[in-house]
Scaffold this motif. Sequence first.
Motif, PDB file in Angstrom:
ATOM      1  N   SER A  86       0.806  -1.222   0.000  1.00 42.79           N
ATOM      2  CA  SER A  86       0.000   0.000   0.000  1.00 42.79           C
ATOM      3  C   SER A  86       0.836   1.269   0.000  1.00 42.79           C
ATOM      4  O   SER A  86       0.300   2.370   0.022  1.00 42.79           O
TER       5      SER A  86
ATOM      6  N   HIS B 228      -3.687   4.677  -6.692  1.00 41.42           N
ATOM      7  CA  HIS B 228      -4.678   4.762  -5.621  1.00 41.42           C
ATOM      8  C   HIS B 228      -5.921   3.974  -6.017  1.00 41.42           C
ATOM      9  O   HIS B 228      -6.448   3.162  -5.275  1.00 41.42           O
TER      10      HIS B 228
ATOM     11  N   GLY C 189      -4.998   0.220  -4.751  1.00 43.43           N
ATOM     12  CA  GLY C 189      -5.252   0.463  -3.335  1.00 43.43           C
ATOM     13  C   GLY C 189      -4.058   1.058  -2.608  1.00 43.43           C
ATOM     14  O   GLY C 189      -3.905   0.870  -1.392  1.00 43.43           O
TER      15      GLY C 189
ATOM     16  N   ARG D  34      -2.194   3.574  -0.502  1.00 46.73           N
ATOM     17  CA  ARG D  34      -2.766   4.513   0.459  1.00 46.73           C
ATOM     18  C   ARG D  34      -1.717   5.467   1.050  1.00 46.73           C
ATOM     19  O   ARG D  34      -2.079   6.384   1.800  1.00 46.73           O
TER      20      ARG D  34
END
Lengths: 358, 358
Positions: free
Chosen positions: B135, B154, B158, B160
């Motif tokens: 991530s 993003h 995913g 983050r």
Amino acid sequence: MVPFIGVPFIGISDIQRLLQRVGIGAFIERLAGEIEADYRRWEQFEKSARVASHSTVGVIELMPTSDGQQYAFKYVNGHPQNTAAGLLTVTAFGVLADVQTGYPLLLSELTITTALRTAAMSALAARWLARPGGSTMAIIGNGAQSEFQAIAFHRLLGVRALRLYDTDPAATAKLLRNLRAMPELRDLQLHVATSTADAVMCAHIVTTVTADKRNAVILTPSMVKPGMHLNAVGGDCPGKTELHVDILTRPGTRVVVEFAPQSRIEGEIQQLPANFGVTEFADVVSGQSIGRADADEVTVFDSVGFALEDFSALRLLHQLLQEHGDLRRTIDLVPELTNPKDLFGGVLGTTQRLQRVA
Amino acid sequence: MVPFIGVPFIGISDIQRLLQRVGIGAFIERLAGEIEADYRRWEQFEKSARVASHSTVGVIELMPTSDGQQYAFKYVNGHPQNTAAGLLTVTAFGVLADVQTGYPLLLSELTITTALRTAAMSALAARWLARPGGSTMAIIGNGAQSEFQAIAFHRLLGVRALRLYDTDPAATAKLLRNLRAMPELRDLQLHVATSTADAVMCAHIVTTVTADKRNAVILTPSMVKPGMHLNAVGGDCPGKTELHVDILTRPGTRVVVEFAPQSRIEGEIQQLPANFGVTEFADVVSGQSIGRADADEVTVFDSVGFALEDFSALRLLHQLLQEHGDLRRTIDLVPELTNPKDLFGGVLGTTQRLQRVA
């Protein structure tokens, strides 16, 4: 509002207005001058055979070149079966760009312009290759390109008699109608021939501009007389030729091409081994080679169309837009940014706009 | 009036309206789907290395491809010094055409679209190559392409947390500003790193997207940890690389490219012999090759951008214009003739018009 750099655009309506302003004959003559000037500086150009994408029904080609200052490319298709569907065999468009920045300077239609530049190139080559004073030309193939050839040879070479032949009488009728409607061609004698052999009889120059995508034999050796100049326009892609191969190899014949590596793939000389001797037109213009040895030599301009000629045409169009500023139109092809490192923020917006975009 | 076929045109203002309508993230996601679908039918495409015209300050390239039904090409320049003059490093436009007729179906700006498709391709490749669940991504080089990469990773992977670094702090500040303005990125942690080494520390994915036209060493072997995925976007033409060569050759490293013959000229692997083993992305998508052997493998997507991706983008744009017909605009790029064999008469006019034209 989105910031953009307006790229000058010449569409179909614009080229018509430009030609109305300048005159077709004058445009072709000026373009021939530009092409000749560019062939004189042949060594400055980046040269490559065009990039072709072939399918069973036609070809789509990209033709790029650059002189180190400006870059040009043409997109052009060739689809002989298009006419059956009411579409053109050949359409084209192209772009002139600035080598320093890579930014486009002009996007233009080149369907009509290609017809003009092909005719300009044909007449230019004939000025260097044909026997002086020859005033009779045969045109074999009376399709989309034929009027342009007639105008170019009338204006640049003083051709005063045309002998026309096409397997489709409607094509010849159309050519006659169009030529007779032009006041500036009033002194042009027009003869409808009954066959190719009839058409080429007593012609000083023979222009072949047929469209069939195959190895056709439009001209046979017996039709070709000493001193003739053959302007072979229609043989311009692999598998598409117009001249019997013996015409090319017969002693006393000089074959002139635009760019040999491309012509060996696409021109009449695709029928011959890769070491068959040809003269590049640039060498004739620069004086490194002679165009015609004597009055009896047969000269063949094995024309396929080279990127340099489209470069010259795009430069002339760009220049004409500067001379006729009222005809200048632009399209928003390239973004303009306050901060060129901020493509996202500059084009896709700031906070407020992004809330809608995201 | 001049008859013409209106060719759909997407200018800067149009692409902005389309993106407002569709959403940037959604556009990238849909485009990634189209690109993946096209890579799955890799063997149907006509593939060639792009046709480049190099100068001392940059490059102008044409990138054609065809699947036998449709043909597309992109014009794209790369001029790193442009930004000093307030111009973009990369601008582009392209055309989608019908192989059956050779007629253009769409002319579109591709400056903004190239940024979107590059990000879509990067994220798509990472979906196949990166370790699942990673991530945190580092972005080295925070210029014009960086926001698009951030949005794509993003949305599609995913990601983050982003760790940002650029030798120019203003670039990073711009990236931060743009990302913070996007509501849909509210859950994205943004960390400004003090160096490349700091940025890549604990990153699962490292995106390098720098613009210098030289053999730079943005990443050194010691920065690359087991299991990392390197998304090397910036090395994309001869003489322009970003990775230390030992990163590529180290055992336990898999290098994936788009089209090997082009990548060997333009990608990171230009630093290596022509027989250096690489995996083509199409083979990963089709299952002929694996994308990642195990959790510790280092995967490198040596991205240079391939014509197929622009083909996918132009097709998606063409489709979007059909879905959002109110945004459809055309330009008069191609003439329309009642008799397609009569280009002269059809476009340049009949008797009356000719008297003005001639």
